[in-house]
Design a protein around this motif. Structure first.
Motif, PDB file in Angstrom:
ATOM      1  N   ILE A 156       0.919  -1.375   0.140  1.00  0.00           N
ATOM      2  CA  ILE A 156       0.050  -0.121  -0.168  1.00  0.00           C
ATOM      3  C   ILE A 156       0.971   1.257   0.018  1.00  0.00           C
ATOM      4  N   GLY A 157       1.972   1.250   0.931  1.00  0.00           N
ATOM      5  CA  GLY A 157       2.885   2.558   0.958  1.00  0.00           C
ATOM      6  C   GLY A 157       3.362   2.704  -0.472  1.00  0.00           C
ATOM      7  N   ARG A 158       3.916   1.654  -1.387  1.00  0.00           N
ATOM      8  CA  ARG A 158       4.275   2.001  -2.718  1.00  0.00           C
ATOM      9  C   ARG A 158       3.200   2.645  -3.335  1.00  0.00           C
ATOM     10  N   ALA A 159       2.053   2.080  -3.519  1.00  0.00           N
ATOM     11  CA  ALA A 159       0.955   2.589  -4.187  1.00  0.00           C
ATOM     12  C   ALA A 159       0.828   3.941  -3.882  1.00  0.00           C
ATOM     13  N   VAL A 160       0.774   4.358  -2.554  1.00  0.00           N
ATOM     14  CA  VAL A 160       0.458   5.843  -2.059  1.00  0.00           C
ATOM     15  C   VAL A 160       1.565   6.609  -2.829  1.00  0.00           C
ATOM     16  N   VAL A 161       3.057   6.307  -2.819  1.00  0.00           N
ATOM     17  CA  VAL A 161       3.648   7.086  -3.304  1.00  0.00           C
ATOM     18  C   VAL A 161       3.598   7.348  -4.860  1.00  0.00           C
ATOM     19  N   GLU A 162       3.251   6.271  -5.473  1.00  0.00           N
ATOM     20  CA  GLU A 162       3.018   6.380  -6.893  1.00  0.00           C
ATOM     21  C   GLU A 162       1.876   7.311  -7.318  1.00  0.00           C
ATOM     22  N   GLN A 163       0.714   7.088  -6.450  1.00  0.00           N
ATOM     23  CA  GLN A 163      -0.313   7.953  -6.526  1.00  0.00           C
ATOM     24  C   GLN A 163      -0.089   9.521  -6.086  1.00  0.00           C
ATOM     25  N   SER A 203      10.261   6.592   2.995  1.00  0.00           N
ATOM     26  CA  SER A 203      10.874   5.796   3.924  1.00  0.00           C
ATOM     27  C   SER A 203      10.857   4.517   3.639  1.00  0.00           C
ATOM     28  N   TYR A 204      11.868   3.378   4.031  1.00  0.00           N
ATOM     29  CA  TYR A 204      11.930   2.104   3.811  1.00  0.00           C
ATOM     30  C   TYR A 204      12.940   1.671   5.268  1.00  0.00           C
ATOM     31  N   VAL A 205      12.680   0.453   5.392  1.00  0.00           N
ATOM     32  CA  VAL A 205      13.239  -0.248   6.682  1.00  0.00           C
ATOM     33  C   VAL A 205      14.614  -0.819   6.331  1.00  0.00           C
ATOM     34  N   SER A 206      14.476  -1.709   5.244  1.00  0.00           N
ATOM     35  CA  SER A 206      15.557  -2.731   4.859  1.00  0.00           C
ATOM     36  C   SER A 206      15.731  -2.998   3.662  1.00  0.00           C
ATOM     37  N   ASN A 207      14.510  -2.804   2.795  1.00  0.00           N
ATOM     38  CA  ASN A 207      14.582  -3.252   1.184  1.00  0.00           C
ATOM     39  C   ASN A 207      15.096  -2.153   0.354  1.00  0.00           C
ATOM     40  N   LYS A 208      16.513  -1.872   0.415  1.00  0.00           N
ATOM     41  CA  LYS A 208      16.906  -0.779  -0.250  1.00  0.00           C
ATOM     42  C   LYS A 208      16.761  -0.952  -1.960  1.00  0.00           C
ATOM     43  N   ASP A 209      17.020  -2.120  -2.225  1.00  0.00           N
ATOM     44  CA  ASP A 209      16.503  -2.446  -3.614  1.00  0.00           C
ATOM     45  C   ASP A 209      15.438  -2.068  -4.178  1.00  0.00           C
ATOM     46  N   ALA A 210      14.211  -2.366  -3.494  1.00  0.00           N
ATOM     47  CA  ALA A 210      12.777  -2.169  -3.702  1.00  0.00           C
ATOM     48  C   ALA A 210      12.773  -0.469  -3.886  1.00  0.00           C
ATOM     49  N   ALA A 211      13.235   0.137  -2.819  1.00  0.00           N
ATOM     50  CA  ALA A 211      13.061   1.484  -2.591  1.00  0.00           C
ATOM     51  C   ALA A 211      13.851   2.220  -3.857  1.00  0.00           C
ATOM     52  N   ALA A 212      15.030   1.654  -4.297  1.00  0.00           N
ATOM     53  CA  ALA A 212      15.692   2.347  -5.340  1.00  0.00           C
ATOM     54  C   ALA A 212      14.837   2.159  -6.594  1.00  0.00           C
ATOM     55  N   ALA A 213      14.362   0.937  -6.764  1.00  0.00           N
ATOM     56  CA  ALA A 213      13.750   0.712  -8.075  1.00  0.00           C
ATOM     57  C   ALA A 213      12.535   1.574  -8.404  1.00  0.00           C
ATOM     58  N   LEU A 214      11.745   1.809  -7.080  1.00  0.00           N
ATOM     59  CA  LEU A 214      10.466   2.694  -7.160  1.00  0.00           C
ATOM     60  C   LEU A 214      10.914   4.303  -7.539  1.00  0.00           C
ATOM     61  N   ALA A 251      11.144  11.994  -6.790  1.00  0.00           N
ATOM     62  CA  ALA A 251      11.097  10.972  -5.784  1.00  0.00           C
ATOM     63  C   ALA A 251      12.367  10.965  -5.278  1.00  0.00           C
ATOM     64  N   THR A 252      12.351  10.780  -3.863  1.00  0.00           N
ATOM     65  CA  THR A 252      13.731  10.229  -3.301  1.00  0.00           C
ATOM     66  C   THR A 252      13.284   9.406  -1.946  1.00  0.00           C
ATOM     67  N   ALA A 253      14.310   8.600  -1.702  1.00  0.00           N
ATOM     68  CA  ALA A 253      13.958   7.518  -0.532  1.00  0.00           C
ATOM     69  C   ALA A 253      15.063   7.663   0.552  1.00  0.00           C
ATOM     70  N   PHE A 254      14.624   7.226   1.779  1.00  0.00           N
ATOM     71  CA  PHE A 254      15.652   7.286   3.016  1.00  0.00           C
ATOM     72  C   PHE A 254      15.278   6.300   3.806  1.00  0.00           C
ATOM     73  N   GLN A 255      16.316   5.512   4.418  1.00  0.00           N
ATOM     74  CA  GLN A 255      16.166   4.350   5.072  1.00  0.00           C
ATOM     75  C   GLN A 255      15.773   4.804   6.714  1.00  0.00           C
TER      76      GLN A 255
END
Length: 243
Positions: free
Chosen positions: A19-26, A37-48, A59-63
């Protein structure tokens, strides 16, 4: 909602999957510049981030670990540095331990409440301090707080606390024209919904199926938009009629 959020800056706490990813996209598709933010899945965050940037979005991501208050505060500071003053905050992150109440340990309690209740409380506190007047704050709970399934006392207890935090904060931030609301998803097609439960979950909905993350995200997007400027202190069900 295309371009409905042009010029807005948004932070989504817990945005790399489901759901969080879908919210970011929306929010990004609607024109907002989004940090998440993401907790541990850096690859998924970077792909998004890559997907959104290729589509011309910001868009930007932070652990960050929502269970650590210091991480929560640092996340808001870094998001502010990256985007500027925030207009929208969505508190989505959380953890679940499914276990009968009689079997729960103190460690189980601390793990769930640290992220879902304590972490979200201080995320809402930072949002209250940093969101610009006229902004939007949305916390994600669960329709389970109205359904009381066995084995979910810790999860539902922590999410029930979030609902009350948001309700009170809506009154406190009303003079600044900041809305504060909750979205409570029902059974949704994420990795948190076990395959064995999906048939029963679908049968409980008026539509005969489970929801998609995008459908829940559209409800969040509505609350983040100008269309919802007169909606605050509410808990919107996004569950396909299950509750």
């Amino acid at each position: 909602m295309s371009n409905d959020l042009d010029g807005r800056n948004a932070l989504v706490i817990g945005g790399s999957r489901g759901i969080g990813r879908a919210v970011v996209e929306q929010l990004a598709t609607a024109g907002a510049a989004v940090a998440f933010s993401y907790v541990s899945n850096k690859d998924a965050a970077a792909a998004l981030v890559d997907d959104l940037r290729r589509a011309g979005r910001v868009a930007t991501a932070f652990q960050a670990d929502l269970g650590r208050v210091s991480d929560v505060r640092e996340l808001f500071a870094r998001a502010g540095d990256a985007l500027g003053p925030l207009d929208i905050v969505v508190a989505n992150a959380g953890v679940a331990i499914v276990k009968a109440l009689v079997d729960c340990t103190e460690e189980d309690y601390d793990e769930v409440f640290a992220a879902n209740a304590k972490g979200t409380f201080f995320a809402l506190q930072e949002a209250a301090r940093r969101v610009r007047d006229g902004g939007r704050i949305v916390a994600v709970s669960t329709g389970g707080t109205k359904m009381w399934f066995t084995g979910t006392s810790l999860y539902l207890g922590s999410k029930g606390a979030v609902e009350q935090f948001a309700r009170v904060l809506s009154r406190e931030l009303g003079p600044r024209e900041i809305t504060v609301n909750v979205v409570s998803p029902g059974f949704t097609d994420t990795d948190l919904l076990p395959e064995r439960d999906r048939r029963v979950a679908a049968s409980l909905s008026a539509f005969g199926r489970v929801g998609t993350p995008a459908e829940v995200a559209r409800v969040v997007g509505y609350l983040a938009s100008d269309a919802a400027r007169w909606v605050t202190g509410q808990n919107l069900a996004a569950g396909g009629g299950v509750f």
